[in-house]
Design a protein around this motif. Structure first.
Motif, PDB file in Angstrom:
ATOM      1  N   ASN A  99       0.734  -1.268   0.031  1.00  0.00           N
ATOM      2  CA  ASN A  99       0.118   0.066  -0.007  1.00  0.00           C
ATOM      3  C   ASN A  99       0.998   1.284   0.013  1.00  0.00           C
ATOM      4  OD1 ASN A  99      -1.839   2.072   0.397  1.00  0.00           O
ATOM      5  ND2 ASN A  99      -2.620   1.187   2.397  1.00  0.00           N
ATOM      6  N   ASP A 101       0.171   4.222   0.079  1.00  0.00           N
ATOM      7  CA  ASP A 101      -0.521   5.484   1.013  1.00  0.00           C
ATOM      8  C   ASP A 101      -0.047   4.985   2.328  1.00  0.00           C
ATOM      9  OD1 ASP A 101      -1.418   6.817  -1.279  1.00  0.00           O
ATOM     10  OD2 ASP A 101      -3.271   5.693  -1.272  1.00  0.00           O
ATOM     11  N   SER A 102       0.433   3.956   2.681  1.00  0.00           N
ATOM     12  CA  SER A 102       0.311   3.599   4.156  1.00  0.00           C
ATOM     13  C   SER A 102       1.664   4.352   4.787  1.00  0.00           C
ATOM     14  CB  SER A 102       0.657   1.916   4.383  1.00  0.00           C
ATOM     15  OG  SER A 102       1.941   1.752   3.652  1.00  0.00           O
ATOM     16  N   VAL A 103       1.797   4.336   6.195  1.00  0.00           N
ATOM     17  CA  VAL A 103       2.821   5.240   6.895  1.00  0.00           C
ATOM     18  C   VAL A 103       4.310   4.720   6.315  1.00  0.00           C
ATOM     19  CG1 VAL A 103       3.858   5.762   9.035  1.00  0.00           C
ATOM     20  CG2 VAL A 103       1.172   5.911   8.574  1.00  0.00           C
ATOM     21  N   ARG A 104       4.621   3.465   6.445  1.00  0.00           N
ATOM     22  CA  ARG A 104       5.777   2.878   6.171  1.00  0.00           C
ATOM     23  C   ARG A 104       6.090   3.238   4.908  1.00  0.00           C
ATOM     24  NH1 ARG A 104       6.578  -2.801   9.458  1.00  0.00           N
ATOM     25  NH2 ARG A 104       6.844  -1.660  11.753  1.00  0.00           N
ATOM     26  N   LYS A 106       5.149   5.844   2.895  1.00  0.00           N
ATOM     27  CA  LYS A 106       5.549   7.374   2.780  1.00  0.00           C
ATOM     28  C   LYS A 106       6.802   7.516   3.602  1.00  0.00           C
ATOM     29  CE  LYS A 106       0.781   8.946   2.048  1.00  0.00           C
ATOM     30  NZ  LYS A 106      -0.446   9.602   2.523  1.00  0.00           N
ATOM     31  N   GLU A 107       7.245   6.810   4.445  1.00  0.00           N
ATOM     32  CA  GLU A 107       8.513   7.006   5.121  1.00  0.00           C
ATOM     33  C   GLU A 107       9.670   6.460   4.470  1.00  0.00           C
ATOM     34  OE1 GLU A 107       7.599   5.375   9.056  1.00  0.00           O
ATOM     35  OE2 GLU A 107       6.815   7.182   9.684  1.00  0.00           O
ATOM     36  N   ALA A 113       5.710  -2.250   4.208  1.00  0.00           N
ATOM     37  CA  ALA A 113       4.508  -1.394   4.430  1.00  0.00           C
ATOM     38  C   ALA A 113       3.064  -2.400   4.507  1.00  0.00           C
ATOM     39  CB  ALA A 113       4.149  -0.429   3.015  1.00  0.00           C
ATOM     40  N   ASP A 114       2.069  -1.807   4.746  1.00  0.00           N
ATOM     41  CA  ASP A 114       0.848  -2.743   4.773  1.00  0.00           C
ATOM     42  C   ASP A 114       0.469  -3.033   3.457  1.00  0.00           C
ATOM     43  OD1 ASP A 114       0.488  -1.616   7.551  1.00  0.00           O
ATOM     44  OD2 ASP A 114      -0.811  -0.003   7.079  1.00  0.00           O
ATOM     45  N   ASN A 300      13.415   0.365  -1.509  1.00  0.00           N
ATOM     46  CA  ASN A 300      12.469   0.934  -1.812  1.00  0.00           C
ATOM     47  C   ASN A 300      12.236   1.631  -3.275  1.00  0.00           C
ATOM     48  OD1 ASN A 300      13.909   3.355  -2.189  1.00  0.00           O
ATOM     49  ND2 ASN A 300      14.012   4.225  -0.176  1.00  0.00           N
TER      50      ASN A 300
END
Length: 360
Positions: A99, A101-104, A106-107, A113-114, A300
């Motif tokens: 995902n 758009d998940s926090v991880r 975006k980090e 990530a999710d 990434n």
């Protein structure tokens, strides 16, 4: 409806099973790809030999390159960089979908990530089977980073972009600028050779390579490794290294790398992806010498972009094409694994395209 052929892994010690299935209707966001070539990664070998556990049945292989066959009608038909995609375009894709758009994500950690899904590691089910390299086809899920690549890149090289090359691109990112630096790279497999080439391209002043295999050390010369260290009891190692990369996962090698670092040096570890003894660290030396230790698993989005760019710019400059020692057809994949286990080459290739002639 076309059919797909898969070589299914049912567990270590069991023969790969050839099956044929109907290609399912695509879901929103998905792309159907015809696999052209797969190279056998070290993690594939670990699974095949029972050193790594995967849920079975599965289709191994994640170092894959292919060509677009179809899009879901709602797909925007663009790659990650915004380039238009068409039927017949050659593509590489991230070894994971997640995902964005998940926090991880975006980090800068989409690989953790999710909604994480990993190609070549998923269970084969009746509804979802086309997700590995040992198959004529692959369905790229929503959340997969897809990048169009030049057909001038040899398939043997293109297949490795989304694993070894992208992972090393991430390691180089973590190391900071290499211009004028002294580096040491322990472990001269594909990861190590790619790292040597990237350090050379980035202007490293000295590139030391360390391994227990003398032939691999000699091979590193063609990629820019200008100082070789055979790791035996009499190994004479430097102590003024700026960046120590470990691609081997060996605790001895990681400890060796730390010992070579100068004040302010950085150790980047990416090889330790299997169970072994704990690494012994001299905390006082880390503190007093301002040493930094960084780890990376997979990569990434931007690492993947840099990997594609690096290969597009350098696949002629460095002899990557020669690193596939033997090539097998899809139906002979088990022989390919047995050869890889016995001979321990840098890479073995599966020419999946040979099998695609039987499409219905």
């Amino acid at each position: 409806m076309k059919n797909a052929t898969l070589m299914v892994f049912n567990g270590s010690g069991k023969a790969l099973e050839e099956i044929e299935i109907a290609i399912p209707v695509l879901n929103p966001g998905e792309i159907l790809v015809q696999n052209l070539y797969t190279t056998i990664c070290g993690s594939d070998l670990h699974t095949f030999c029972g050193l790594r556990s995967e849920t079975v049945p599965t289709v191994l292989g994640h170092e894959i390159v292919g060509e677009v066959l179809a899009f879901h009608p709602e797909h925007n038909q663009k790659d990650y960089l915004g380039n238009p995609l068409e039927i017949g375009d050659r593509v590489t894709w991230s070894i994971f979908a997640s995902n964005a758009d998940s926090v991880r994500a975006k980090e800068g950690m989409p690989q953790k990530a999710d909604g994480l899904f990993k190609y070549g590691h998923a269970k084969v089910t009746e509804a979802d089977a086309l997700h590995g390299g040992l198959s004529t086809h692959c369905i790229l899920k929503h959340g997969t980073t897809v990048i169009k690549i030049s057909k001038e890149i040899p398939l043997t090289v293109a297949a490795t972009i989304n694993c070894a090359v992208a992972t090393v691109a991430g390691a180089v990112r973590l190391s900071g600028s290499l211009q004028g630096k002294k580096v040491i790279i322990s472990g001269v497999g594909l990861l190590g050779l790619v790292c040597v080439a990237m350090c050379s391209a980035d202007g490293a002043k000295e590139i030391h390579v360390a391994d227990v295999n003398e032939e691999r050390l000699k091979l590193a010369e063609a990629f820019g490794g200008n100082v070789q260290h055979l790791l035996d009891k009499d190994a004479d190692l430097p102590t003024d290294i700026d960046v120590a990369f470990d691609m081997s996962g060996s605790p001895d090698a990681m400890e060796m790398g730390l010992a070579t670092l100068t004040v302010g040096g950085t150790a980047v570890w990416i090889g330790a992806v299997f169970k072994t003894r704990e690494v012994q660290v001299n905390a006082e030396r880390i503190v007093r010498n301002l040493v930094t230790i960084k780890g990376l698993h997979n990569y990434n989005y931007e690492d993947f972009v840099q990997a594609v760019k690096f290969i597009e710019d350098n696949h002629v400059k460095f002899p990557f094409e020669k690193l596939v020692s033997a090539e097998f057809s899809l139906e002979d994949a088990e022989s390919a694994f047995n050869y890889a286990v016995a001979d321990k080459p840098i890479r073995v290739g599966i020419d999946v395209a040979r099998k695609n002639n039987n499409e219905q």
